[in-house]
Design an enzyme around this catalytic site. Structure first.
Site, mmCIF file in Angstrom:
data_model
loop_
_atom_site.group_PDB
_atom_site.id
_atom_site.type_symbol
_atom_site.label_atom_id
_atom_site.label_comp_id
_atom_site.label_asym_id
_atom_site.label_seq_id
_atom_site.Cartn_x
_atom_site.Cartn_y
_atom_site.Cartn_z
ATOM 1 N N HIS A 25 0.824 -1.209 0.000
ATOM 2 C CA HIS A 25 0.000 0.000 0.000
ATOM 3 C C HIS A 25 0.861 1.263 0.000
ATOM 4 O O HIS A 25 0.467 2.278 -0.566
ATOM 5 C CB HIS A 25 -0.978 -0.017 1.175
ATOM 6 C CG HIS A 25 -2.075 -1.018 0.998
ATOM 7 N ND1 HIS A 25 -2.142 -2.188 1.719
ATOM 8 C CD2 HIS A 25 -3.142 -1.054 0.169
ATOM 9 C CE1 HIS A 25 -3.208 -2.870 1.348
ATOM 10 N NE2 HIS A 25 -3.834 -2.208 0.402
ATOM 11 N N HIS A 31 -2.143 -5.529 -6.482
ATOM 12 C CA HIS A 31 -2.237 -6.776 -5.733
ATOM 13 C C HIS A 31 -3.680 -7.263 -5.718
ATOM 14 O O HIS A 31 -4.614 -6.509 -5.978
ATOM 15 C CB HIS A 31 -1.697 -6.600 -4.304
ATOM 16 C CG HIS A 31 -2.428 -5.562 -3.519
ATOM 17 N ND1 HIS A 31 -2.262 -4.204 -3.719
ATOM 18 C CD2 HIS A 31 -3.322 -5.679 -2.519
ATOM 19 C CE1 HIS A 31 -3.033 -3.533 -2.881
ATOM 20 N NE2 HIS A 31 -3.694 -4.411 -2.148
ATOM 21 N N CYS A 66 -13.908 -6.605 3.220
ATOM 22 C CA CYS A 66 -12.920 -6.765 2.151
ATOM 23 C C CYS A 66 -11.612 -7.232 2.775
ATOM 24 O O CYS A 66 -11.467 -7.262 3.992
ATOM 25 C CB CYS A 66 -12.736 -5.479 1.359
ATOM 26 S SG CYS A 66 -12.350 -4.036 2.349
ATOM 27 N N HIS A 68 -7.583 -9.401 1.634
ATOM 28 C CA HIS A 68 -6.619 -9.922 0.676
ATOM 29 C C HIS A 68 -6.429 -11.420 0.876
ATOM 30 O O HIS A 68 -6.299 -11.866 2.015
ATOM 31 C CB HIS A 68 -5.263 -9.237 0.869
ATOM 32 C CG HIS A 68 -5.341 -7.749 0.803
ATOM 33 N ND1 HIS A 68 -5.582 -6.973 1.913
ATOM 34 C CD2 HIS A 68 -5.214 -6.898 -0.241
ATOM 35 C CE1 HIS A 68 -5.604 -5.696 1.553
ATOM 36 N NE2 HIS A 68 -5.383 -5.626 0.256
ATOM 37 N N GLU A 111 -4.571 2.342 -2.745
ATOM 38 C CA GLU A 111 -5.287 1.092 -2.982
ATOM 39 C C GLU A 111 -5.201 0.811 -4.476
ATOM 40 O O GLU A 111 -5.964 1.365 -5.265
ATOM 41 C CB GLU A 111 -6.755 1.202 -2.563
ATOM 42 C CG GLU A 111 -6.984 1.093 -1.080
ATOM 43 C CD GLU A 111 -6.845 -0.312 -0.533
ATOM 44 O OE1 GLU A 111 -6.261 -1.185 -1.198
ATOM 45 O OE2 GLU A 111 -7.307 -0.547 0.588
ATOM 46 N N GLU A 113 -5.609 -2.209 -6.574
ATOM 47 C CA GLU A 113 -6.049 -3.584 -6.383
ATOM 48 C C GLU A 113 -6.723 -4.149 -7.627
ATOM 49 O O GLU A 113 -7.378 -3.435 -8.381
ATOM 50 C CB GLU A 113 -7.022 -3.668 -5.201
ATOM 51 C CG GLU A 113 -6.351 -3.306 -3.901
ATOM 52 C CD GLU A 113 -7.227 -3.469 -2.687
ATOM 53 O OE1 GLU A 113 -6.663 -3.725 -1.614
ATOM 54 O OE2 GLU A 113 -8.463 -3.330 -2.795
#
Length: 178
Positions: A25, A31, A66, A68, A111, A113
């Protein structure tokens, strides 16, 4: 808190490496992420307010949860794990769509993502993990849109970015579910 590793990916979501979450981050590297939207049978969305102590976006309203995937963890497993960890809900999720975003956060983090978005329907009241969320509420999509229009700063950047896609995806989800 121990270091959490996340999966670095290319723009097609192919893994290209592993790195510690905070560093990812800080550097704004792409990612893999998971995002969950839980609706009740009245088609209201379960929103959470992120705990104020979170390292970014604390105190802002967002989607149900949310997170990962861990390295080698399937995305659906990660989404279901995060739903249990954050909201105390043990639900089977349906993969709905994928998207990518690169959004600056207020504290210098980014962010960036590749997100896998999952839906579920449940009327079960969540049991919040206070380290993750300090409040939750069920709201209609129309009421959420009104709040976003009136005061978008109350919501996380990724929720604001993704929300426009949610009504059509919910219609598709309901049609296929039933």
């Amino acid at each position: 808190m121990s270091a959490i590793e996340v999966i670095l990916v290319d723009p097609l979501d192919r893994p290209v490496g592993i790195m510690e979450k905070q560093e990812v981050h800080e550097k704004g590297l792409l990612h893999r992420a998971v995002t969950v939207y839980v609706f009740n049978h009245q088609h209201q969305l379960l929103l959470q307010r992120r705990a104020s102590a979170k390292y970014h976006c604390g105190g802002l309203w967002s989607n149900t949860c949310c997170g990962h995937p861990y390295p080698s963890e399937p995305t659906q497993h990660a989404a279901e794990r995060r739903l249990r960890e954050e909201m105390g809900l043990d639900l089977t999720l349906t993969a709905m769509f994928e998207l990518s975003y690169n959004l600056p956060l207020s504290n210098g983090l980014t962010e960036h993502e590749y997100g896998h978005v999952f839906f579920a329907i449940s009327d079960v009241q969540p049991q919040l993990n206070p380290e993750e969320a300090d409040a939750c509420r069920w709201l209609s999509l129309e009421a959420i849109q009104q709040e976003i229009t009136h005061d978008p700063a109350r919501f996380t950047p990724w929720f604001l970015y993704t929300f426009a896609r949610i009504p059509a995806q919910l219609t598709r989800f309901i049609q296929h579910a039933g």
